[in-house]
Design an enzyme around this catalytic site. Sequence first.
Site, mmCIF file in Angstrom:
data_model
loop_
_atom_site.group_PDB
_atom_site.id
_atom_site.type_symbol
_atom_site.label_atom_id
_atom_site.label_comp_id
_atom_site.label_asym_id
_atom_site.label_seq_id
_atom_site.Cartn_x
_atom_site.Cartn_y
_atom_site.Cartn_z
ATOM 1 C CD GLU A 245 -2.694 1.069 2.650
ATOM 2 O OE1 GLU A 245 -2.264 0.394 3.610
ATOM 3 O OE2 GLU A 245 -3.749 1.723 2.712
ATOM 4 C CE LYS B 197 -7.419 1.180 3.633
ATOM 5 N NZ LYS B 197 -6.089 1.594 4.171
ATOM 6 C CB CYS C 175 -4.383 -1.685 4.446
ATOM 7 S SG CYS C 175 -3.445 -1.744 6.001
#
Lengths: 293, 293
Positions: free
Chosen positions: A44, A117, A154
Amino acid sequence: MKKKTTIGLIQTKVFENQNKNLENSIKKIKNAARRNAKIICLPELFLSPYFCQTENHSKFKLAEKIPGPITNIFCNLAKELSVILMISLFEKKTSGFYHNTSIVINENGKIVSKYRKMHIPDDPGYYEKFYFTPGDLGFKSINTNHGKIGSLVCWDQWFPEAARLTALKGAEILFYPTAIGWHPKERKKFGNSQLNAWITMQRSHAIANGVFVAAINRIGLEKVKNKKIQFWGNSMIIDPSGNIIKQSKSNKEEILICDIDFRKVENTRQHWPFLRDRRIDYYKGLLKNPEDA
Amino acid sequence: MKKKTTIGLIQTKVFENQNKNLENSIKKIKNAARRNAKIICLPELFLSPYFCQTENHSKFKLAEKIPGPITNIFCNLAKELSVILMISLFEKKTSGFYHNTSIVINENGKIVSKYRKMHIPDDPGYYEKFYFTPGDLGFKSINTNHGKIGSLVCWDQWFPEAARLTALKGAEILFYPTAIGWHPKERKKFGNSQLNAWITMQRSHAIANGVFVAAINRIGLEKVKNKKIQFWGNSMIIDPSGNIIKQSKSNKEEILICDIDFRKVENTRQHWPFLRDRRIDYYKGLLKNPEDA
């Protein structure tokens, strides 16, 4: 659709200088491609130190347009090496509106998927809600010439819903570019439990969905003023039964190369037929918040 | 609502004779109560050998009405001992219609909740779809004087949706009465991976939801004609960070007594605020099947 592929996960340290990070990542991508990796994924936001340790307006200048000069570099590289690249970027969508975005570039150098995300953390040292608007594109699976893949990012890895939705859309490998580590002060007391929980969640996504899971983290101690995170590495690849088949150390740059046999997905799902038995007639509460479900 | 409680999980061997199982379980419940357990849970279908190893019409005679003579025995016992009992039964709802059901009896001897197993397996040796209609009551959380608890059953433990829905309804301990084991022939090759996956899934429910998880399994080798299952025990209690705080062996009758501090639920959820960040605006696909999501 091929029955097998080879993936490459690039666990790196990240430096202050963006050009150095760019050069470093290109070098490692080339290394992975030489070792036959067909899908290569980086951690990331690997082009800069993890700036979300503090809320700092000056960091918005790190954001990129997609497509833009940076993605052009990786598109050319993917084409040159004839590989699929999964690249995590701080995306500037428009004025005052930013995302934490992961793109998939195919072996012809074309951006074939963009994932923003969906779950954004906000914890001491991980002030992502300050920088990123939660994703507005939903969950994604991409059919590539080297397999059906999904990219999450993540914090998504703590949410069974994200893994499930990506798998339901067809992805057979879930990739999680990640930036996670220990607060050095907490490490002694909670470090093992935290790392273990992180690994457990990802193994659970593999098991519950009968998919491969690949997590790619950075390493190194990063300091911003008096804040510190010791990124814990441990990049890994998990098979559809939940077994860790490759794993990096917590303190070493490493390129994990791993052969993937997609037939394991179907085989596992026949032996552990969880998808067969979901009770979609009783899952409406999943669209609600606690106490409303 | 109390801030602490003590739970008791009864890991037993099961015998051919139902009366012996009844006596054995009553004796062990009394033992757990003496050791201060306030919520006591037995394994799945603990009153008989695991009859689902084969499809055998004669086994339908094992089914019970709820309430009925068997539940009356446990209601009286709960009242006598002033404890909450969680009892798993083969329920006859009506002619030709059966469920795999878990009830909660409060310390006044009243049945305060009935949960009918929502996810029903059908695998070699686990022919449950032959016996049980999938549950029709949805997911449940029960407010008791000793805490907010939810009961799920065995195969449910492979479904993140079941844990999530029960937690969203308020449960702070998820109980999983279970009957799971190894096929002896597979054990050498797959045994560790299977047990490990089972443990991993339950730890993941604790982590993802910030709840305690309690799994209660039977032990022993059970044979039906040429079929065999070696039930693997490993009953356990997991804290909201995913740490196993008590665990039984795979081959020993055992009563696990464990103190539960409910303040850990709130504390964990403040530190790992996953419930805060769910994207219920993008979860509609969870109500769909693969490829339709």
